[in-house]
Structure formats: C-alpha cells, structure tokens
Design an enzyme around this catalytic site. Structure first.
Site, mmCIF file in Angstrom:
data_model
loop_
_atom_site.group_PDB
_atom_site.id
_atom_site.type_symbol
_atom_site.label_atom_id
_atom_site.label_comp_id
_atom_site.label_asym_id
_atom_site.label_seq_id
_atom_site.Cartn_x
_atom_site.Cartn_y
_atom_site.Cartn_z
ATOM 1 N N LYS A 55 17.909 -36.412 -47.494
ATOM 2 C CA LYS A 55 17.002 -36.436 -46.350
ATOM 3 C C LYS A 55 17.714 -36.151 -45.028
ATOM 4 C CE LYS A 55 13.121 -38.852 -48.329
ATOM 5 N NZ LYS A 55 12.206 -40.014 -48.316
ATOM 6 N N ARG B 138 15.511 -42.855 -55.972
ATOM 7 C CA ARG B 138 14.901 -41.562 -56.302
ATOM 8 C C ARG B 138 15.804 -40.456 -55.778
ATOM 9 N NH1 ARG B 138 11.595 -37.756 -53.818
ATOM 10 N NH2 ARG B 138 9.891 -36.892 -55.091
#
Length: 287
Positions: free
Chosen positions: A226, A266
């Site tokens: 991210k 995840r």
C-alpha cells in the site's frame, strides 16, 4: 516489545489455524494498483491462487473489482463473470476461498459456488442487502472500516484521533452487523489501511493494534504494497518504489501484525509473509 494477547484466532465457520493466517490475493481485474491485470483470466487466476497456496497461503481472497482510488466500478454482471468461476474452481481444489466484494449478489453467488468467507471493504455499507445475505448464509464476514468510495480528492479522511475514531466506527459496524443477524463469532474486523487514511494514519493504526483487538474480534491486517509503505520506502527524491517492490516491507508489517495477535494478514506475495508469521510463531513458542 510487550506481548499483546489476541482476542482469539478462531473464526466460526473457518479452519482453526494455530498462528496468524496468510490470506493470498487474487485480483481478477484489469486495473489493480498492485498487479496490473496479470491474473485477468479465469485459468491464470486459478493457477495463481493454487500457486499462492503452494507458497504458504492459508486462504485465497478473490476480487473482481478494483478498490484503488478513482477506480471506476464495474457492473454486477461483469463482477460475477470475473469472480464466480475462479471461486468455484479454487473451492473444488479444496482451497479456503474468500470473496472480496461490496455487492450482496456477488457474495451470495460466490458462497453458493464454494466461498467460505465474505470480505467486504465497505463493512456492509455499500449494499444494504449485504448483511442480510451474509446472515442468511451463516457465513463468516470481514467488516472493514470504511468512509465511502475513494474518488478524486476525497481519498484522505479527517481524524482528530484516528485510532479512537476507527475503533468507535468499527464498534458501530459490529453492532449493525449483529443486529442484522450475523453471528458475532463469525465476524472479523479490519482497520482499512489506506482507505480514507494517509500514511501517518496507517502507521498510527499499526502502532496501536492492541486498541483494535480490544474490540474482541479477530483482526485482519491488509497492508500489502500500500501507499504508506511506498512513502516509508521513498528515496531521497521522495519518489516511492513501485508497488511490486514493497513486498519485503509488507512481510515486515506481517510479522508486526502477527506479533500483536492479528488473526490474518492479506498479502499479494505470499512466501515471505508465510515465513515471517511462522518465525513469529516459533519465537512465541519458545517463551
């Protein structure tokens, strides 16, 4: 580091892993921020999912709609076309499958095709039918912190105290989900890193995962590749590395999350994270 106890790594309706689980990502989209449509084909997506299991993934999260900032939504028929065949084939191979969707219809058909878990980044807010569908199916549900679709300049939220506000809003989401009939023992919470949050918000949340586990539900941490990691890793010119060059940093976050009691992490690149959570398990076992 002070040891932080998890509220439990057991989610009713899912396997009982004895450590932080690894959720591998299969994006069946042409416009993912992370892998740019590399698996935008049923055969390739299924093979990729099976490869991730071989590399150490405990479950596979299949999504057919990009949630990157500014991404255009696909219609339900297209999302179903992308997702359901992949879910069905992976489930037929014995894989524990999660479906990453904000649509009740996609969740319902994916569960019928063999999915074991619904992962809704809107926490049931984008589609009012989602919570009743999950409740009727008796399915486990990931409830993520969400403040709306990421469009244009509205990517970053405003917070006076990001940890307190995320905890408060997740608690409200838990009440809403249980009122809709979802068994609380089947609910996982996710702080929504990168969703209406800037890098400092994300780092602050990671530094205070104990406040999130205090909600009493298992915690999913989805930090893989991210933007906040890109900022942490930026060179002297301030330019962040490409998403696929953030996997070592992702594995570091996975280890930190596992150490703080996360139920699962995840990730896109599984092997390094699978190794990281197993090292954490071994160190904890040596105490």
């Amino acid at each position: 580091m002070t040891e932080l106890r998890s509220p439990g790594r057991r989610v009713a309706g899912l396997p009982d892993w004895d450590r932080c689980a690894v959720m591998g990502v299969v994006n069946v989209t042409p416009d993912s921020f992370s892998d740019g449509g590399r698996w935008f084909d049923t055969t390739r997506a299924v093979k990729h999912g099976l490869d991730l299991v071989t590399e150490g993934a405990d479950l596979i999260d299949v999504g057919g709609e990009s949630t990157r900032p500014g991404a255009a939504r696909v219609d339900a028929a297209e999302e179903l076309r992308r997702v359901v065949p992949v879910v069905r084939q992976l489930a037929a191979e014995g894989v524990t499958v999660s479906v990453d969707t904000m649509r009740a219809r996609v969740a319902e058909e994916s569960l019928a095709a063999g999915a074991a878990l619904v992962n809704d980044v809107s926490g049931g807010l984008a589609d009012p039918a989602m919570l009743p569908v999950v409740a009727a199916a008796g399915a486990p549900f990931v409830l993520m912190h969400w403040r709306g679709f990421l469009e244009g300049a509205t990517v970053h939220g405003e917070y006076a105290d990001v940890v307190a506000e995320v905890v408060e809003e997740l608690a409200a989401g838990l009440e809403h989900a249980t009122a809709a009939g979802i068994d609380p023992e089947r609910i996982v919470v996710d702080p929504g890193l990168g969703f209406s949050k800037d890098a400092e918000h994300d780092l602050t949340l990671l530094a205070h995962l104990d406040r999130l586990t205090a909600l009493g539900r298992p915690l999913l941490v989805a930090a893989s590749r991210k933007r906040f990691l890109g900022r942490v890793l930026a060179g002297p010119d301030g330019a962040p590395p490409p998403a696929r060059e953030r996997d070592a940093a992702t594995a570091a976050v996975s280890a930190l999350a596992a150490r703080q009691g996360a139920w699962a992490v995840r990730v896109h690149e599984v092997r390094a994270t699978a190794d990281a959570v197993r090292v954490v398990q071994a160190v904890e076992g040596a105490r």
